[in-house]
Motif scaffolding. Structure first.
Motif, mmCIF file in Angstrom:
data_model
loop_
_atom_site.group_PDB
_atom_site.id
_atom_site.type_symbol
_atom_site.label_atom_id
_atom_site.label_comp_id
_atom_site.label_asym_id
_atom_site.label_seq_id
_atom_site.Cartn_x
_atom_site.Cartn_y
_atom_site.Cartn_z
ATOM 1 N N SER A 25 0.810 -1.208 0.000
ATOM 2 C CA SER A 25 0.000 0.000 0.000
ATOM 3 C C SER A 25 0.848 1.265 0.000
ATOM 4 C CB SER A 25 -0.945 0.004 1.199
ATOM 5 O OG SER A 25 -0.215 0.130 2.398
ATOM 6 N N GLY A 26 2.019 1.241 0.639
ATOM 7 C CA GLY A 26 2.850 2.426 0.709
ATOM 8 C C GLY A 26 2.411 3.407 1.777
ATOM 9 N N ASP A 27 1.323 3.138 2.466
ATOM 10 C CA ASP A 27 0.834 4.000 3.527
ATOM 11 C C ASP A 27 1.688 3.772 4.775
ATOM 12 O OD1 ASP A 27 -0.576 5.608 5.206
ATOM 13 O OD2 ASP A 27 -2.508 4.648 4.888
ATOM 14 N N PRO A 28 2.271 4.823 5.369
ATOM 15 C CA PRO A 28 3.161 4.605 6.509
ATOM 16 C C PRO A 28 2.456 4.025 7.730
ATOM 17 C CG PRO A 28 2.854 6.945 6.101
ATOM 18 C CD PRO A 28 2.220 6.207 4.962
ATOM 19 N N ARG A 29 1.139 4.137 7.806
ATOM 20 C CA ARG A 29 0.442 3.541 8.945
ATOM 21 C C ARG A 29 0.447 2.025 8.870
ATOM 22 N NH1 ARG A 29 -5.263 5.868 8.755
ATOM 23 N NH2 ARG A 29 -4.833 5.650 6.565
ATOM 24 N N TYR A 30 0.666 1.476 7.682
ATOM 25 C CA TYR A 30 0.598 0.032 7.515
ATOM 26 C C TYR A 30 1.969 -0.615 7.357
ATOM 27 C CZ TYR A 30 -4.334 0.804 6.865
ATOM 28 O OH TYR A 30 -5.627 1.164 7.054
ATOM 29 N N THR A 31 3.016 0.169 7.385
ATOM 30 C CA THR A 31 4.334 -0.442 7.291
ATOM 31 C C THR A 31 4.706 -1.029 8.640
ATOM 32 O OG1 THR A 31 5.391 1.665 7.784
ATOM 33 C CG2 THR A 31 5.136 1.077 5.457
ATOM 34 N N ILE A 32 5.218 -2.214 8.632
ATOM 35 C CA ILE A 32 5.571 -2.906 9.859
ATOM 36 C C ILE A 32 7.079 -2.866 10.001
ATOM 37 C CG2 ILE A 32 5.530 -5.115 11.057
ATOM 38 C CD1 ILE A 32 2.970 -5.728 9.487
ATOM 39 N N GLN A 33 7.533 -2.333 11.122
ATOM 40 C CA GLN A 33 8.960 -2.310 11.385
ATOM 41 C C GLN A 33 9.350 -3.598 12.088
ATOM 42 O OE1 GLN A 33 10.213 1.165 13.458
ATOM 43 N NE2 GLN A 33 9.166 2.564 12.077
ATOM 44 N N ASN A 34 10.456 -4.124 11.710
ATOM 45 C CA ASN A 34 10.963 -5.338 12.330
ATOM 46 C C ASN A 34 12.374 -5.057 12.824
ATOM 47 O OD1 ASN A 34 11.188 -7.907 13.219
ATOM 48 N ND2 ASN A 34 11.356 -8.848 11.200
ATOM 49 N N PRO A 35 12.489 -4.407 14.005
ATOM 50 C CA PRO A 35 13.825 -4.036 14.481
ATOM 51 C C PRO A 35 14.614 -5.246 14.962
ATOM 52 C CG PRO A 35 12.172 -3.415 16.084
ATOM 53 C CD PRO A 35 11.443 -3.925 14.879
ATOM 54 N N PRO A 36 15.936 -5.193 14.854
ATOM 55 C CA PRO A 36 16.762 -6.299 15.338
ATOM 56 C C PRO A 36 16.781 -6.333 16.866
ATOM 57 C CG PRO A 36 18.126 -4.552 14.448
ATOM 58 C CD PRO A 36 16.713 -4.179 14.166
ATOM 59 N N ALA A 37 17.288 -7.425 17.410
ATOM 60 C CA ALA A 37 17.272 -7.638 18.861
ATOM 61 C C ALA A 37 18.119 -6.602 19.587
ATOM 62 C CB ALA A 37 17.765 -9.045 19.182
ATOM 63 N N PHE A 38 19.276 -6.226 19.034
ATOM 64 C CA PHE A 38 20.117 -5.252 19.724
ATOM 65 C C PHE A 38 19.443 -3.887 19.803
ATOM 66 C CE2 PHE A 38 21.514 -4.919 15.312
ATOM 67 C CZ PHE A 38 21.558 -3.547 15.111
ATOM 68 N N MET A 40 16.176 -3.480 20.120
ATOM 69 C CA MET A 40 15.179 -3.632 21.181
ATOM 70 C C MET A 40 15.816 -3.546 22.563
ATOM 71 S SD MET A 40 12.713 -6.618 19.868
ATOM 72 C CE MET A 40 11.670 -6.450 18.468
ATOM 73 N N ILE A 41 16.959 -4.196 22.731
ATOM 74 C CA ILE A 41 17.637 -4.177 24.027
ATOM 75 C C ILE A 41 18.134 -2.766 24.353
ATOM 76 C CG2 ILE A 41 19.666 -5.023 25.274
ATOM 77 C CD1 ILE A 41 19.248 -7.692 23.785
ATOM 78 N N GLY A 42 18.709 -2.092 23.379
ATOM 79 C CA GLY A 42 19.154 -0.713 23.593
ATOM 80 C C GLY A 42 18.007 0.219 23.900
ATOM 81 N N ILE A 46 18.279 1.746 27.548
ATOM 82 C CA ILE A 46 18.833 3.097 27.495
ATOM 83 C C ILE A 46 17.765 4.143 27.137
ATOM 84 C CG2 ILE A 46 20.523 4.575 26.341
ATOM 85 C CD1 ILE A 46 22.196 1.997 25.936
ATOM 86 N N ALA A 47 17.111 3.951 26.010
ATOM 87 C CA ALA A 47 16.235 5.001 25.496
ATOM 88 C C ALA A 47 14.973 5.188 26.329
ATOM 89 C CB ALA A 47 15.859 4.706 24.048
ATOM 90 N N ARG A 48 14.296 4.113 26.696
ATOM 91 C CA ARG A 48 13.044 4.253 27.445
ATOM 92 C C ARG A 48 13.232 4.905 28.808
ATOM 93 N NH1 ARG A 48 8.455 2.024 24.582
ATOM 94 N NH2 ARG A 48 9.367 1.809 22.537
ATOM 95 N N PRO A 49 14.252 4.523 29.601
ATOM 96 C CA PRO A 49 14.436 5.243 30.870
ATOM 97 C C PRO A 49 14.757 6.729 30.675
ATOM 98 C CG PRO A 49 15.571 3.149 30.956
ATOM 99 C CD PRO A 49 15.105 3.324 29.547
ATOM 100 N N LEU A 50 15.565 7.050 29.661
ATOM 101 C CA LEU A 50 15.855 8.461 29.396
ATOM 102 C C LEU A 50 14.615 9.217 28.943
ATOM 103 C CD1 LEU A 50 19.338 8.212 27.641
ATOM 104 C CD2 LEU A 50 18.835 9.018 29.948
ATOM 105 N N LEU A 95 8.860 -1.454 20.733
ATOM 106 C CA LEU A 95 10.203 -1.617 21.275
ATOM 107 C C LEU A 95 11.220 -1.735 20.139
ATOM 108 C CD1 LEU A 95 11.497 -1.806 24.050
ATOM 109 C CD2 LEU A 95 11.388 -4.261 23.863
ATOM 110 N N GLY A 96 12.133 -0.795 20.054
ATOM 111 C CA GLY A 96 13.157 -0.800 19.028
ATOM 112 C C GLY A 96 12.769 -0.088 17.747
ATOM 113 N N CYS A 97 11.536 0.339 17.629
ATOM 114 C CA CYS A 97 11.089 1.023 16.418
ATOM 115 C C CYS A 97 11.553 2.470 16.402
ATOM 116 C CB CYS A 97 9.566 0.978 16.310
ATOM 117 S SG CYS A 97 8.925 -0.661 16.019
ATOM 118 N N VAL A 98 11.671 3.014 15.225
ATOM 119 C CA VAL A 98 12.130 4.381 15.078
ATOM 120 C C VAL A 98 10.954 5.349 15.167
ATOM 121 C CG1 VAL A 98 13.279 6.002 13.538
ATOM 122 C CG2 VAL A 98 14.078 3.652 13.693
ATOM 123 N N GLY A 99 9.864 5.054 14.479
ATOM 124 C CA GLY A 99 8.703 5.939 14.481
ATOM 125 C C GLY A 99 7.695 5.538 15.533
#
Length: 106
Positions: A25-38, A40-42, A46-50, A95-99
């Protein structure tokens, strides 16, 4: 036999259409991000507590600056910038997604 063919065709089309709609579709609401494990851990360690600290500090700054922003008429903008945006980045993102995980279009 006459009923079996249309039912099988309808079932086949109903199962295949959602996968096609989401993948091309190309619609950004429907794109699924699949972040790597590192990532998610970072994000978790790190990011969520900050971002949570930024949300709490932003809420405190918002309360302190509230009389001044009320006089200037920028309460909504200050609340969005200091509280809502960091809270969205903390709690809405996957978790681990950019957007952001949820975006409502108006």
């Amino acid at each position: 036999m006459k009923l079996l063919r249309p039912v099988a065709l309808a079932l086949l089309l109903s199962v295949g259409l959602p996968a096609q709609a989401n993948s091309g579709s190309g619609d950004p609401r429907y794109t699924i991000q699949n972040p790597p494990a590192f990532a998610m851990i970072g994000d978790l360690l790190i990011a969520r507590p900050l971002l949570l600290a930024a949300t709490v500090i932003g809420a405190g700054a918002f309360v302190v600056s509230l009389p001044f922003t009320a006089l200037g008429g920028g309460v909504g903008d200050a609340g969005k910038a200091l509280v809502v945006d960091p809270a969205k980045a903390t709690f809405v993102r996957c978790l681990g997604c950019v957007g952001e995980g949820f975006e409502r279009q108006e």
